[in-house]
Design an enzyme around this catalytic site. Sequence first.
Site, PDB file in Angstrom:
ATOM      1  CG  ASN A  18      37.245  36.333  38.866  1.00  0.00           C
ATOM      2  OD1 ASN A  18      36.075  36.450  39.233  1.00  0.00           O
ATOM      3  ND2 ASN A  18      37.594  35.586  38.069  1.00  0.00           N
ATOM      4  CE  LYS A  20      38.969  32.432  39.505  1.00  0.00           C
ATOM      5  NZ  LYS A  20      39.598  31.413  39.150  1.00  0.00           N
ATOM      6  CG  HIS A 110      37.830  33.583  34.110  1.00  0.00           C
ATOM      7  ND1 HIS A 110      37.750  32.155  34.404  1.00  0.00           N
ATOM      8  CD2 HIS A 110      38.789  34.403  34.825  1.00  0.00           C
ATOM      9  CE1 HIS A 110      38.838  32.100  35.443  1.00  0.00           C
ATOM     10  NE2 HIS A 110      39.174  33.320  35.652  1.00  0.00           N
ATOM     11  CD  GLU A 112      37.431  29.621  36.928  1.00  0.00           C
ATOM     12  OE1 GLU A 112      36.769  30.491  37.227  1.00  0.00           O
ATOM     13  OE2 GLU A 112      38.754  29.480  37.333  1.00  0.00           O
ATOM     14  CD  GLU A 182      42.742  35.067  34.490  1.00  0.00           C
ATOM     15  OE1 GLU A 182      42.977  35.644  35.627  1.00  0.00           O
ATOM     16  OE2 GLU A 182      41.723  34.490  34.434  1.00  0.00           O
ATOM     17  N   GLY A 188      44.513  28.826  39.833  1.00  0.00           N
ATOM     18  CA  GLY A 188      44.209  27.972  40.795  1.00  0.00           C
ATOM     19  C   GLY A 188      44.858  26.739  41.346  1.00  0.00           C
ATOM     20  CB  SER A 228      48.860  30.663  40.973  1.00  0.00           C
ATOM     21  OG  SER A 228      48.237  29.559  40.894  1.00  0.00           O
TER      22      SER A 228
HETATM   23  O1  LIG Z   1      41.205  32.904  37.343  1.00  0.00           O
HETATM   24  C1  LIG Z   1      42.190  33.822  37.973  1.00  0.00           C
HETATM   25  C2  LIG Z   1      41.426  35.144  37.953  1.00  0.00           C
HETATM   26  O2  LIG Z   1      40.645  35.339  37.219  1.00  0.00           O
HETATM   27  C3  LIG Z   1      43.145  33.602  38.754  1.00  0.00           C
HETATM   28  O3  LIG Z   1      42.808  32.672  39.918  1.00  0.00           O
HETATM   29  P1  LIG Z   1      43.720  32.212  40.769  1.00  0.00           P
HETATM   30  O4  LIG Z   1      44.561  33.608  41.241  1.00  0.00           O
HETATM   31  O5  LIG Z   1      43.023  31.675  42.057  1.00  0.00           O
HETATM   32  O6  LIG Z   1      44.744  31.119  40.238  1.00  0.00           O
END
Ligand SMILES: O=C(CO)COP(=O)(O)O
Length: 271
Positions: A18, A20, A110, A112, A182, A188, A228
């Site tokens: 992803n 983002k 997601h 976010e 997740e 992150g 992560s």
């Molecule tokens: O949100 C994520 C994947 O959709 C995970 O992000 P990270 O791997 O940067 O923690």
Amino acid sequence: MTTSTNGAFDRKPFIAGNWKMNMDHVQGITLLQKLAWTLSDAKHDYSRVEVAVFPPFTDLRGVQTLVQGDDLDVAYGGQDLSQFDSGAYTGDISGQFLNKLGCKYVLVGHSERRTIHNESDDVLNAKVKAAFKHGVTPVLCVGEGLEIRQAGTHVNHTLEQLRAGVAGLNADQAAELVVAYEPVWAIGTGEVAGPEDAQEMCAAIRAELGQLFGADTAAKTRLLYGGSVKANNAAAILKERDVDGLLVGGASLDPAEFANIVRFESHLVTD
Ligand SMILES: O=C(CO)COP(=O)(O)O
């Protein structure tokens, strides 16, 4: 040959990146080219482990052109879609447009999107259905925040999100669906859930899908862990019985690291 991380089911391991809101369309092409070269140098067998990327919308046409032009075996998808088909929804993207661009997958819900854009469970359920309607497989993201984890109610919370997201689906759709667990506290942050945490939740998700759609269907649904993930922790998580793949954020922006995650998985298969 179809392989599995656990040998018990016929679920093909799935490693997804992803991106983002990173990588403009020029950078995105370079990233995908480097990833494809790295995997090709490593003789990655795409029939053993599926690879997908989720670039920003503005990159998708370029990604499609590269994938088709170089005959790459990399799937791609959107990071979101509208619950509507078309019309006066400024800024939104229809599942039909994603299908037309060759997207095989789309992320739905997601964390976010849930937190920054306040997307409700009802809206997300409509998005899951819109994805199926337009021939794009939804990757439904679920997971708890830190307070819920600390309160110990993370399984209930995540299963509630799951039930709301899959409401009204039929068994064929449930089998095709991908669910990504997740935990928000691990996204992150460098805090990775332990393999046993990922397994605990994925087992609970599979059991719940079994209740809703039958055990045979639930045995087909692919469940991913995200939060992560790096090359040095991927293998341990993928060893877990109910974890069929990974949804990788930050590490998917580094082609060498992401390729290593893909290859770690494929080493596991031949253990
Ligand atoms: O949100 C994520 C994947 O959709 C995970 O992000 P990270 O791997 O940067 O923690």
